[in-house]
Scaffold this active site. Structure first.
Site, PDB file in Angstrom:
ATOM      1  CD  GLU A 180      31.201  34.746  44.132  1.00  0.00           C
ATOM      2  OE1 GLU A 180      31.763  35.512  44.900  1.00  0.00           O
ATOM      3  OE2 GLU A 180      31.808  33.791  43.580  1.00  0.00           O
ATOM      4  CG  HIS A 259      30.240  40.094  45.020  1.00  0.00           C
ATOM      5  ND1 HIS A 259      31.348  40.125  45.835  1.00  0.00           N
ATOM      6  CD2 HIS A 259      30.155  38.825  44.558  1.00  0.00           C
ATOM      7  CE1 HIS A 259      31.921  38.925  45.854  1.00  0.00           C
ATOM      8  NE2 HIS A 259      31.217  38.116  45.081  1.00  0.00           N
ATOM      9  CB  CYS A 383      32.507  42.934  51.618  1.00  0.00           C
ATOM     10  SG  CYS A 383      32.352  43.767  50.063  1.00  0.00           S
TER      11      CYS A 383
HETATM   12  O1  SUG Z   1      35.884  37.886  46.404  1.00  0.00           O
HETATM   13  N1  SUG Z   1      38.567  39.894  47.442  1.00  0.00           N
HETATM   14  C1  SUG Z   1      37.175  39.493  47.600  1.00  0.00           C
HETATM   15  C2  SUG Z   1      36.322  40.669  47.990  1.00  0.00           C
HETATM   16  C3  SUG Z   1      34.920  40.263  48.344  1.00  0.00           C
HETATM   17  C4  SUG Z   1      34.011  41.406  48.519  1.00  0.00           C
HETATM   18  N2  SUG Z   1      32.716  40.978  48.907  1.00  0.00           N
HETATM   19  C5  SUG Z   1      31.551  41.543  48.564  1.00  0.00           C
HETATM   20  N3  SUG Z   1      31.487  42.444  47.625  1.00  0.00           N
HETATM   21  N4  SUG Z   1      30.502  41.131  49.147  1.00  0.00           N
HETATM   22  C6  SUG Z   1      36.660  38.844  46.316  1.00  0.00           C
HETATM   23  O2  SUG Z   1      37.005  39.346  45.231  1.00  0.00           O
HETATM   24  C7  SUG Z   1      40.943  39.500  47.098  1.00  0.00           C
HETATM   25  C8  SUG Z   1      42.011  38.600  47.678  1.00  0.00           C
HETATM   26  C9  SUG Z   1      43.383  38.882  47.097  1.00  0.00           C
HETATM   27  O3  SUG Z   1      43.457  39.375  45.968  1.00  0.00           O
HETATM   28  O4  SUG Z   1      44.384  38.581  47.778  1.00  0.00           O
HETATM   29  C10 SUG Z   1      39.532  38.978  47.317  1.00  0.00           C
HETATM   30  O5  SUG Z   1      39.333  37.782  47.388  1.00  0.00           O
END
Ligand code: SUG
Length: 461
Positions: A180, A259, A383
């Site tokens: 990730e 994460h 993020c």
């Molecule tokens: O991968 N949300 C992302 C959020 C990523 C956050 N990044 C870090 N913590 N670095 C994920 O879960 C949600 C999309 C949706 O539900 O429509 C989403 O992909």
């Protein structure tokens, strides 16, 4: 003669929110994504909120750049799943009818969370003196697994000078072998110019104990495999003394810490973390301190440990306190770039007030930002950015259009206002007009940023 890395600075590359930003509830284990499934999103506000953060950081004197969104709806993905209609509109209609979950995956604007785009090693740390990039395979979620190919293409377009930049393929994707990216990685060093200790955090081992493919005690899935982190460190030729591998605490994953950047943030010689972030907490941090001291004799890693009695795991996830960016304003002076939600939860607010008042740490200010559109999908300030430490020569090798400054910011704001919808509901994803609008927007953006053809829809057929 001063070392060539003396001019190194961390550059934040923020992901620009794409025109299809929506709430599809795609990320099981990400509490906010699940909670907002089916809600009406506001793509224009989302993009403007992100741009406002970028400009504010640039105004603080920090080098700030932008990474463009990916092509969405992503027709090549729908076609790969067998929707082979002649016209794109037919493909969208068939997918909406027969496989709405696939359509949602192909429409997600999740590439905005560029902390997951790649892992980056600065030239000060790599044996060949180049900056190394490995796009994350994002194998844990279908919608995110569509990102690595475009991420690689975008990074190659921006970091194109082979003399300075090395690009690796993503870690091969297989069950449990998720990577990730930088969201599970932190570099600790006395400053950007010094050699860094690279800390990789994983949730499980994919190929060995305790169970192939994952950890059975988890309520939510772990996304990062130890083997993927190790592969990235290996590919980037990091000396062993400059790497440390830590396991996430299962309790954190179960609380919604999908994460590590939801529960810890490092910058220079400071590691701000929740006491429940890591398995074997105190021992893990002691090992980091020892590795840091071995790399930089006479120097200390400052560990700022937030006790659960001050901020519970649930409040940490609710506020995204640890998804703040910790940035260096001047030697020994740092600021926390936090989500507005941190000011709304009394326990978190009180903790931050005490943190800033305490002269024993270098954090002198907290700046809160309204990033609510992204936060509702589980994406906070950290993020939304990929950290790339670059020397002056490396910065000079980048296309000028990607920097955020007084000249580019208003142009990007005008571009968003011209091309983005105010609202988007789940049913709108199949609207062929949305596809046309998004392509028009991205076409204009590549010209604005001076990047040339970047997307499959721009390739001559
Ligand atoms: O991968 N949300 C992302 C959020 C990523 C956050 N990044 C870090 N913590 N670095 C994920 O879960 C949600 C999309 C949706 O539900 O429509 C989403 O992909």
């Amino acid at each position: 003669m001063p070392s060539p890395t003396a001019t190194a600075r961390e550059v934040n590359f923020d992901g620009l929110v794409g025109p299809t930003h929506n709430y599809a509830g795609l990320s099981y284990g990400n509490v906010a994504s699940l909670a907002h499934r089916g809600a009406v999103s506001r793509p224009r506000d989302a993009a403007l909120q992100g741009l406002a953060k970028m400009k504010a950081l640039a105004d603080l004197g920090l080098p700030q750049a932008v990474l463009p969104p990916h092509e969405r709806p992503f027709l090549p993905a729908l076609r790969a799943f067998g929707f082979d209609g002649k016209r794109d509109a037919d493909v969208l209609a068939a997918a909406a009818r027969e496989a709405p979950a696939l359509l949602a995956a192909a429409c997600s604007a999740s590439a905005m969370w560029v902390a997951n785009a790649a892992t980056v090693t600065p030239s000060a740390d790599a044996a060949d003196g180049r900056v190394h990039f490995t796009p994350a395979n994002l194998a844990a979620k279908l919608h995110r697994s569509l990102e690595p190919a475009q991420t690689g293409r975008t990074l190659r377009a921006i970091f194109s000078a082979g003399k300075h930049f090395a690009h690796h393929p993503p870690v091969p994707a297989a069950q449990g072998l998720g990577d990730e990216g930088a969201a599970n990685h932190t570099r600790l060093a006395p400053s950007a110019a010094h050699r860094g200790l690279h800390v990789y955090v994983h949730g499980h081992h994919a190929l060995t104990q305790p169970a192939p493919g994952g950890v059975p005690r988890l309520r939510f899935p772990s996304r990062q495999a130890f083997e993927a982190s190790a592969a990235v460190a290996r590919a980037h030729h990091l000396p062993r003394a400059q790497t440390a591998f830590l396991a996430q605490a299962p309790a954190a994953i179960n609380a919604g810490v999908f994460h590590n950047d939801v529960i810890a943030v490092g910058n220079d010689d400071v590691l701000l973390h929740h006491e429940k972030a890591f398995a074997h907490g105190p021992r893990a941090v002691a090992a980091l301190r020892a590795a840091y001291a071995a790399l930089h004799p006479g120097q200390n890693l400052q560990s700022l440990r937030v006790p659960a009695r001050r901020v519970s795991l649930a409040d940490a996830v609710r506020s995204y306190l640890f998804n703040s960016q910790l940035v260096t304003l001047a030697p020994g002076r740092m600021a926390l770039i936090a989500p507005a939600e941190c000011r709304e939860l009394p326990a978190v607010r009180a903790y931050l007030d005490d943190l800033v008042a305490d002269p024993r740490n270098p954090i002198t200010a907290v700046h809160c930002f309204d990033l609510r559109e992204s936060m509702r999908n589980g994406g906070g300030p950290a993020c939304l950015r990929l950290r790339v430490t670059l020397t002056a020569a490396e910065r000079a090798a980048l296309p000028p259009g990607i920097w955020i400054n007084d000249a580019t910011y208003p142009k990007l704001v005008a571009w968003v206002k011209k091309h983005y919808r105010e609202t988007l509901a789940p049913a709108d994803l199949a609207d062929p007009a949305l596809l046309e609008e998004s392509r028009r927007a991205l076409d204009a953006l590549t010209r604005l940023l001076g990047l040339g053809a970047l997307y499959p829809f721009q390739d001559p057929t």
